[in-house]
Design a protein around this motif. Sequence first.
Motif, PDB file in Angstrom:
ATOM      1  N   LEU A 168      60.031  85.704 109.658  1.00  0.00           N
ATOM      2  CA  LEU A 168      61.441  85.431 109.362  1.00  0.00           C
ATOM      3  C   LEU A 168      62.330  86.520 109.955  1.00  0.00           C
ATOM      4  O   LEU A 168      63.404  86.243 110.485  1.00  0.00           O
ATOM      5  CB  LEU A 168      61.666  85.329 107.848  1.00  0.00           C
ATOM      6  CG  LEU A 168      61.009  84.127 107.167  1.00  0.00           C
ATOM      7  CD1 LEU A 168      61.243  84.166 105.669  1.00  0.00           C
ATOM      8  CD2 LEU A 168      61.546  82.818 107.742  1.00  0.00           C
ATOM      9  N   ILE A 183      67.471  81.202 106.377  1.00  0.00           N
ATOM     10  CA  ILE A 183      66.336  82.106 106.615  1.00  0.00           C
ATOM     11  C   ILE A 183      66.421  83.289 105.659  1.00  0.00           C
ATOM     12  O   ILE A 183      65.441  83.694 105.040  1.00  0.00           O
ATOM     13  CB  ILE A 183      66.334  82.606 108.080  1.00  0.00           C
ATOM     14  CG1 ILE A 183      66.101  81.427 109.034  1.00  0.00           C
ATOM     15  CG2 ILE A 183      65.238  83.650 108.285  1.00  0.00           C
ATOM     16  CD1 ILE A 183      66.312  81.774 110.492  1.00  0.00           C
ATOM     17  N   LYS A 192      65.362  82.338 102.223  1.00  0.00           N
ATOM     18  CA  LYS A 192      63.918  82.158 102.171  1.00  0.00           C
ATOM     19  C   LYS A 192      63.246  83.530 102.099  1.00  0.00           C
ATOM     20  O   LYS A 192      62.332  83.757 101.315  1.00  0.00           O
ATOM     21  CB  LYS A 192      63.472  81.412 103.434  1.00  0.00           C
ATOM     22  CG  LYS A 192      62.154  80.698 103.289  1.00  0.00           C
ATOM     23  CD  LYS A 192      61.972  79.746 104.468  1.00  0.00           C
ATOM     24  CE  LYS A 192      60.503  79.439 104.703  1.00  0.00           C
ATOM     25  NZ  LYS A 192      60.294  78.830 106.032  1.00  0.00           N
ATOM     26  N   LYS A 193      63.762  84.447 102.917  1.00  0.00           N
ATOM     27  CA  LYS A 193      63.195  85.792 102.966  1.00  0.00           C
ATOM     28  C   LYS A 193      63.345  86.478 101.604  1.00  0.00           C
ATOM     29  O   LYS A 193      62.400  87.100 101.109  1.00  0.00           O
ATOM     30  CB  LYS A 193      63.918  86.590 104.053  1.00  0.00           C
ATOM     31  CG  LYS A 193      63.257  87.918 104.379  1.00  0.00           C
ATOM     32  CD  LYS A 193      64.001  88.648 105.487  1.00  0.00           C
ATOM     33  CE  LYS A 193      64.256  90.077 105.090  1.00  0.00           C
ATOM     34  NZ  LYS A 193      65.148  90.769 106.028  1.00  0.00           N
TER      35      LYS A 193
END
Length: 615
Positions: A597, A562, A565-566
Amino acid sequence: MGKFYSQEWIDEVRMNNDIVDVVSEYLTLTPSGRGFVALCPFHNEKTPSFSVSPEKQIFHCFGCGVGGNVISFIMKMENMDFLEAVELLAEKAGIAIPQTEQDKDYAKKREKTKAIYQVNREAALYYYNNLLTKEGERFLDYIANRGIAINTVKSFGLGCALNRWDGLKNFLLKKGYPIELLCDAGLVVKSSKGKDFYDRFRNRIIFPIINTRNQVVAFGGRSIGDTLPKYINSPETVVYSKGYHLYGLNRFRGRAHISDLIVVEGYMDVLALYQGGFKNVVASLGTALTKHQARLIKRYAKQAFIAYDGDAAGKSATIRGLELLEKEGCKPKVVSLPEDTDPDDIIRQYGPQGFQNLLNEALSLTDFKLSIAKSGVDMDTQEGKAAYAIKASEILAGLDNAIERDIYIKKVSKETGISYHAILSEIQQKKGSSTGKIIKRNTNGNNRHNKILTRKNEEIADVTKAERTVLCLLCQNQDLIEKTVNSLEWKDFSHPLNRQLAKLIYKRIEAEQSIQPADVISGLAEQDNAALIADILEPPVDMTKRTIILEECIRVIKMHNIKRKKEKLQEELEKIVQQGLEDHDRFRELTLEIDKLNKQLKLSGGEQDLKGGIR
Ligand SMILES: [Zn+2]
């Protein structure tokens, strides 16, 4: 290397060779726990840390980290490549080697290889026996005059080619070897008119080059008079490629790791040092070490002393070779010889102690590079010192180890009187430009930057560990398969090796194949990774708490993904902001996505229960 056997056949060979049976042919196994232990053949030790698991059909050494299945064991133990090891095991188990169309070429090539080894051995014996004849006396005298004793001659299997055109040719033809084979082995040369054949080596001392499996792969010949060239070598053949061998390495066959190895350029250097009491010596037969040679050195030694001719050592090809060696994990030390001097000269002029003194003063690769940089400038002037500092920064920018770099920066600072920070910032510029990014920060900024980097590295280490634990648990507990597969895809694994392994395991699960560690290892394309994989699949995990451990690891992996991705989304967002918010829709999308997120991160970071959290 083309693949010649089907995976099914290889599996059959593997399953018909119990690892305990095979290993016990080489080592004395003592029962311990659920398996066996032994003294590790791949490193020096007094208490056994080499273990064999009959259950998992793998071996692993806690001392030096080697490990794998029965095939990897044979590869390491016999110094064989993958196919050779499988064939040996097939023979052991009495399994016929398949003969398909494709295999026939391969079988033919192997037949030829075998024949060349055999004829080379005959030739080596012939050359050796020549030394003992009346005509060979002058060669023996020459060798003795160079200070080489008869025992050394025997240890290295030296010989001589007499001064005639067909000595070896006639000898081998009489033994029934076909002329084509003699040509293919490089022993005999076809005349330019194409009708006649004659001996390649004439009137020369002969040095057989022997591989670590004790096979004669090629020859070197040295003239003892004024005949030029001084040295000639076998051409490339089916069994010999330049840069794949080290002269003299065969003497270390079957030995555990030796602490250090001296690497020299030529045959005579090896003999002279050996004679002078330096037994751990090999020749690279050329100054630019190849990747293959670097690997060979690494396989046998922890540290290598490079003792090349004074004028050759500084050449960039030599340095590239040393860098290869360092990359392989074997620390090179450079012995500085005076120009136009080789180890043979040193031994003859100053004796063994003279060479020992040079060994004691050998430089690390970085020190050596710095000394070359310094030799080109006038260190008495301010300009010279500055020029040296700039060259030095370039060298130090290549160091990955921060502590090592710190030590050298201090040293260069002291030598030049230029401040530590000035050199450091020069290095950072060099580093930045080499990776395409220029880091422009003051020293405070650097500290902050370094802290962020450290934190990131720690996080990556945690994730890597979590990934490995998941894979390990997965392969050993049927009951965890469903939970794991439902929570993670193989693409969620970020470490390249873990991801490769995860992909393989997931594929096997899907195909309803066994995911026992030994089966997984044999399904790998890259056998080199077998040891690492065995390591991954066998860390000590407390199985009674396996479900809790698995859940925690899954959480760590998901958090990491995560975050990544963030970060990506944030980068894109920053770009849009810099472009003056032209793409307003995308901006909105991104902020919403990042918000989501953030919530997920808070959830999985704050509470252990994942249900309803992420997916
Ligand atoms: Zn070991």
